[in-house]
Design an enzyme around this catalytic site. Structure first.
Site, PDB file in Angstrom:
ATOM      1  N   LYS A   1      12.045   9.774  28.297  1.00 32.98           N
ATOM      2  CA  LYS A   1      11.071  10.707  28.874  1.00 32.98           C
ATOM      3  C   LYS A   1      10.114   9.962  29.797  1.00 32.98           C
ATOM      4  O   LYS A   1       9.874   8.772  29.611  1.00 32.98           O
ATOM      5  CB  LYS A   1      10.228  11.344  27.749  1.00 32.98           C
TER       6      LYS A   1
ATOM      7  N   ARG B   1      18.411  19.465  18.131  1.00 33.46           N
ATOM      8  CA  ARG B   1      19.536  20.327  17.741  1.00 33.46           C
ATOM      9  C   ARG B   1      20.593  19.529  16.971  1.00 33.46           C
ATOM     10  O   ARG B   1      21.307  20.076  16.129  1.00 33.46           O
ATOM     11  CB  ARG B   1      20.126  20.997  18.996  1.00 33.46           C
TER      12      ARG B   1
HETATM   13  N1  BES Z   1      10.927  17.561  21.602  1.00 30.11           N
HETATM   14  C1  BES Z   1      11.410  17.989  22.864  1.00 30.11           C
HETATM   15  C2  BES Z   1      10.870  19.368  23.262  1.00 30.11           C
HETATM   16  C3  BES Z   1       9.383  19.465  23.463  1.00 30.11           C
HETATM   17  C4  BES Z   1       8.825  19.312  24.708  1.00 30.11           C
HETATM   18  C5  BES Z   1       8.553  19.755  22.396  1.00 30.11           C
HETATM   19  C6  BES Z   1       7.461  19.426  24.865  1.00 30.11           C
HETATM   20  C7  BES Z   1       7.193  19.866  22.556  1.00 30.11           C
HETATM   21  C8  BES Z   1       6.642  19.708  23.793  1.00 30.11           C
HETATM   22  C9  BES Z   1      12.927  18.076  22.818  1.00 30.11           C
HETATM   23  O1  BES Z   1      13.555  17.141  22.021  1.00 30.11           O
HETATM   24  C10 BES Z   1      13.417  17.822  24.209  1.00 30.11           C
HETATM   25  O2  BES Z   1      13.215  16.749  24.690  1.00 30.11           O
HETATM   26  N2  BES Z   1      14.044  18.820  24.801  1.00 30.11           N
HETATM   27  C11 BES Z   1      14.533  18.698  26.130  1.00 30.11           C
HETATM   28  C12 BES Z   1      15.945  19.203  26.152  1.00 30.11           C
HETATM   29  C13 BES Z   1      16.686  18.892  27.417  1.00 30.11           C
HETATM   30  C14 BES Z   1      16.967  17.425  27.517  1.00 30.11           C
HETATM   31  C15 BES Z   1      17.969  19.670  27.418  1.00 30.11           C
HETATM   32  C16 BES Z   1      13.646  19.519  27.034  1.00 30.11           C
HETATM   33  O3  BES Z   1      13.173  20.578  26.618  1.00 30.11           O
HETATM   34  O4  BES Z   1      13.377  19.072  28.141  1.00 30.11           O
HETATM   35 MN    MN Z   2      13.886  15.300  22.986  1.00 28.47          MN
END
Ligand code: BES
Ligand code: MN
Ligand code: ZN
Length: 498
Positions: free
Chosen positions: A276, A350
């Site tokens: 990230k 997931r």
């Molecule tokens: N934990 C994150 C989602 C999230 C983002 C929670 C902001 C709380 C605040 C999750 O694991 C994630 O990174 N999801 C990605 C999925 C994508 C890579 C398909 C997302 O939402 O960008």
């Molecule tokens: Mn994630």
């Protein structure tokens, strides 16, 4: 707020010291108990209200610093608005608004539990107290100094003046666990990831044993034997070993199928190799909010000895980039036997849930499963922070969750599922892939989970928007909300206790 809250109940008498807090309606009317207690001081109310343009609108307040012949240092009147239409959650919020008028530095405050036009049953009073307790919450464990120029916060003694202190105390003893459950969830979410890693989280869950909850912890070798390759794949880049914790509360009939709650417990989500950006990454210490909610809920249910059999299960991992971390392109085998191609290591929640859902479904044969997860940024794009995304294969569950959401203020908005979305996660190399492309990101995430629940009634709550970076409300000033504990406690109480 103050560093510690002490709640108490006292008879309906004017307090000898501290701040006095009372309610009025939108006609500036106070209840009869309040009128009696204020005596002549009530007469200054209309003039003071006029001077301050105070109308008694719900949640607003008027301060009177020289309250006539009262001994209180300040009299505060909190508006309850139109009191004919007060719902359960309005009362909770009023309790929060009242507590918000207590001195931030601590000391003594008395709230007169008397809302005009409202019968002050034990239920109504305990709702007020729950709201007050949640409002007073703050997470200061790591602050070693007070704010400059401000007095060091002392204990806040918050007393509710009620008709029968002993009856109210007994009622509170039965309801206190709900507030404690929310506070427990908030604390877990606020804890930094250097303190709260999977093993430590599991230890904190074990503390539920003192309430009679059975707690079983699966370590990495145990999960390996079970074939939980998706969950273990997420954790393999971390120096901290993964855990799955299964909590059991048996308050229902022997042999009755349990209800089950499953939480995403990513103690920190760096994104892994698909790392990230730095901006805001610190918030990912809260990527275990779903698991925190499940632990808080188990606490609440056990504390009130809920008459139902309950399973709480949380998958605890840390998603880190490392020489041993999983890569995009890797294929993992889940406990269900299905395989998943990893496209993006940041779509990890997931993967964790896939194995825990399958485990709970096959081991415990629940009457339904509800999972909670800070699963996608996409749900925040769709719904903001007011509603959690609800995905479900069962209309009855949907209806009940929506109703419990309206009652508690922890609202859910139903989102679609369907074969057209499902095929977006078909993979060239495996049974499925862990991302579904740019569109409908919260939906394709839910579709992956749907492949691991069989035909069991199931609901998935995407709480990425509601659990973290919470908007300031009457009952929460903290970064974490503990969202979901009150919602699910209500769902269970309304429909699943015998
Ligand atoms: N934990 C994150 C989602 C999230 C983002 C929670 C902001 C709380 C605040 C999750 O694991 C994630 O990174 N999801 C990605 C999925 C994508 C890579 C398909 C997302 O939402 O960008
Ligand atoms: Mn994630
Ligand atoms: Zn995550």
């Amino acid at each position: 707020m103050a560093n510690e809250l002490k709640l108490g109940f006292a008879p309906l008498r004017a307090p000898a010291r501290g701040v006095l807090i009372v309610f009025c309606d939108d006609a500036l009317k106070v209840g009869s108990a309040t009128r009696k207690l204020l005596g002549k001081a009530a007469d200054i109310l209309p003039r003071a209200a006029e001077a301050e343009h105070f109308t008694g609108k719900r949640g607003t307040a008027l301060d009177i610093v020289t309250p006539g012949d009262l001994k209180a240092t300040r009299l505060t009147i909190v508006g309850a608005g139109k009191t004919a239409e007060l719902k359960h959650n309005d009362i909770v919020k009023l309790g929060g608004a009242a507590a918000g008028k207590a001195p931030p530095a601590g000391g003594d405050a008395t709230v007169v539990a008397d809302i005009p036009g409202t019968e002050m049953t034990s239920e109504v009073i305990t709702d007020l107290v729950v709201g007050a307790r949640l409002r007073a919450y703050s997470f200061d464990r790591y602050k070693t100094k007070g704010k400059e120029g401000e007095p060091k916060p002392r204990t806040l003694n918050l007393t509710f003046a009620v008709a029968s202190p002993s009856t109210t105390s007994r009622a509170w003893a039965r309801h206190e666990g709900l507030a404690d459950g929310v506070v427990l969830a908030r604390d877990l979410i606020n804890e930094p990831a250097n303190v709260l890693y999977p093993e430590e989280f599991a230890r904190r869950a074990m503390a539920l044993r003192k309430l009679g909850v059975m707690v079983e912890v699966l370590d990495a070798p145990a999960m390996k034997r079970l074939g939980m390759g998706a969950l273990l794949g997420v954790g393999q880049g971390s120096a901290h070993a993964s855990r799955t914790v299964i909590m059991r509360w048996r308050g229902g009939r022997r042999g009755a199928a349990p209800v089950a709650f499953i939480g995403k417990g990513v103690c920190f989500d760096t994104g892994g190799i698909s790392i990230k950006p730095a901006q805001g990454m610190e918030d990912m210490k809260g990527d275990m909010a779903g698991a925190a909610c499940v632990v808080g809920l188990m606490h609440a249910l056990a504390a009130r000895k809920a008459k139902v059999n309950v399973i709480g299960a949380i998958g605890l991992v840390e998603n880190m980039p490392d020489g041993n971390a999983q890569r995009p392109g890797d294929i993992v085998k889940t406990m269900s036997g299905q395989t998943i191609e990893i496209i993006n290591t940041d779509a990890e929640g997931r993967l964790v849930l896939a194995d825990v859902l399958h485990y709970v479904n096959t081991r415990h044969k629940p009457q339904f499963m509800i999972d909670l997860a800070t699963l996608t940024g996409a749900i925040m794009v769709a719904l903001g922070q007011e509603y959690a995304g609800l995905f479900t294969n069962n209309d009855v569950l949907a209806e009940r969750l929506v109703a419990a959401g309206e009652a508690t203020g922890e609202r859910v908005w139903r989102m679609p599922l369907g074969p057209e979305y499902d095929k977006l996660i078909d993979s060239k190399f495996a049974d499925m892939k862990n991302t579904g492309g740019r569109h409908g990101g919260a939906i394709t995430a839910a579709q992956l989970l749907a492949r691991f629940v069989g035909t069991t009634p199931w609901a998935h709550l995407d709480i990425a928007g509601t659990a973290l970076g919470s908007p300031q409300t009457d009952i929460n000033k903290s970064w974490s909300s503990g969202w979901g504990v009150r919602l699910l406690d209500r769902l269970v109480a309304d429909h699943y206790e015998n």
